[in-house]
Enzyme design. Structure first.
Site, PDB file in Angstrom:
ATOM      1  N   GLY A  46      33.046  40.153  44.053  1.00 15.73           N
ATOM      2  CA  GLY A  46      33.645  39.296  43.038  1.00 15.73           C
ATOM      3  C   GLY A  46      32.655  38.248  42.571  1.00 15.73           C
ATOM      4  N   GLN A  51      29.821  30.469  38.847  1.00 15.41           N
ATOM      5  CA  GLN A  51      28.668  30.950  39.621  1.00 15.41           C
ATOM      6  C   GLN A  51      27.509  31.349  38.724  1.00 15.41           C
ATOM      7  OE1 GLN A  51      31.259  33.719  42.158  1.00 15.41           O
ATOM      8  NE2 GLN A  51      29.603  33.153  43.545  1.00 15.41           N
ATOM      9  N   CYS A  88      30.010  34.727  50.144  1.00 16.53           N
ATOM     10  CA  CYS A  88      29.979  34.356  48.730  1.00 16.53           C
ATOM     11  C   CYS A  88      28.549  34.501  48.220  1.00 16.53           C
ATOM     12  CB  CYS A  88      30.443  32.903  48.583  1.00 16.53           C
ATOM     13  SG  CYS A  88      30.405  32.294  46.895  1.00 16.53           S
ATOM     14  N   LEU A  89      28.405  35.055  47.027  1.00 12.80           N
ATOM     15  CA  LEU A  89      27.068  35.230  46.462  1.00 12.80           C
ATOM     16  C   LEU A  89      26.362  33.892  46.248  1.00 12.80           C
ATOM     17  CD1 LEU A  89      27.836  38.063  43.880  1.00 12.80           C
ATOM     18  CD2 LEU A  89      26.643  38.288  46.072  1.00 12.80           C
ATOM     19  N   HIS A 130      39.636  34.128  46.583  1.00 14.51           N
ATOM     20  CA  HIS A 130      38.290  33.550  46.633  1.00 14.51           C
ATOM     21  C   HIS A 130      37.789  33.220  45.219  1.00 14.51           C
ATOM     22  CE1 HIS A 130      34.057  33.477  48.394  1.00 14.51           C
ATOM     23  NE2 HIS A 130      33.826  33.543  47.105  1.00 14.51           N
ATOM     24  N   GLU A 131      37.972  34.166  44.290  1.00  9.48           N
ATOM     25  CA  GLU A 131      37.452  33.946  42.930  1.00  9.48           C
ATOM     26  C   GLU A 131      38.245  32.879  42.190  1.00  9.48           C
ATOM     27  OE1 GLU A 131      34.601  35.018  42.567  1.00  9.48           O
ATOM     28  OE2 GLU A 131      34.721  36.446  44.214  1.00  9.48           O
ATOM     29  N   HIS A 134      37.145  29.512  43.131  1.00  7.97           N
ATOM     30  CA  HIS A 134      35.916  29.095  42.429  1.00  7.97           C
ATOM     31  C   HIS A 134      36.238  28.361  41.121  1.00  7.97           C
ATOM     32  CE1 HIS A 134      32.330  30.559  44.451  1.00  7.97           C
ATOM     33  NE2 HIS A 134      32.836  31.763  44.623  1.00  7.97           N
TER      34      HIS A 134
END
Ligand code: NI
Length: 152
Positions: A46, A51, A88-89, A130-131, A134
């Site tokens: 995701g 991000q 997480c990226l 999670h997304e 963000h």
């Protein structure tokens, strides 16, 4: 289509609240396409717009079943709990246990401006939570109960 730079932990933009998208124009379509390219280039499940430095309520999720594009996503129902590893990226190399609902239903808009609802369980539910976090400036590290070692 292009790969955008992923902002990393410590960048203030990851802590800002994103704005609702009120018009889907060419820039939004390009952003969605670029976010998918960026997600696949990074082997993530995701990616949220902040991000890549854009404070708009947009996320893409793909747990291996194809991409799901979410514009203005909202969790409208959730049930159960699960406790599993999350990463997480924007926080490379860190993984930890985070409690999330087992099932969530999200209402969002697609790139054609249509409202849809989608229910996800397990990893998909985790990815949605999670997304969407963000988009409100929240990161998984805020919710980690225990960090774990994972070989990349
Ligand atoms: Ni993330």
């Amino acid at each position: 289509m292009a790969i955008r730079t992923i902002r990393k932990f410590g960048d203030d933009i990851l802590r800002k609240k994103c704005r609702t998208v009120d018009k889907i124009d060419d820039r939004i379509i390009t952003l969605l396409d670029d976010m998918k390219d960026t997600l696949y280039d990074s082997d993530g499940v995701g990616l949220a717009a902040p991000q890549v430095g854009i404070l708009k309520r947009i996320a893409v999720v793909d747990i291996g079943d194809g991409p799901i594009e979410l514009i203005n996503p909202e969790i409208i129902a959730s049930c159960g709990t699960q406790n599993g590893n999350e990463g997480c990226l924007s926080v490379p190399g860190k993984y930890g246990k985070v409690e999330r609902p087992m099932t969530v239903t999200v209402r969002a808009m697609n790139r054609d401006g249509e409202i849809f609802e989608i229910t996800g369980e397990e990893l998909l539910a985790r990815a949605f939570c999670h997304e969407i976090d963000h988009l409100d400036g929240k990161l998984f590290v805020d919710k980690v109960t225990e960090y774990v070692e994972v070989d990349d």
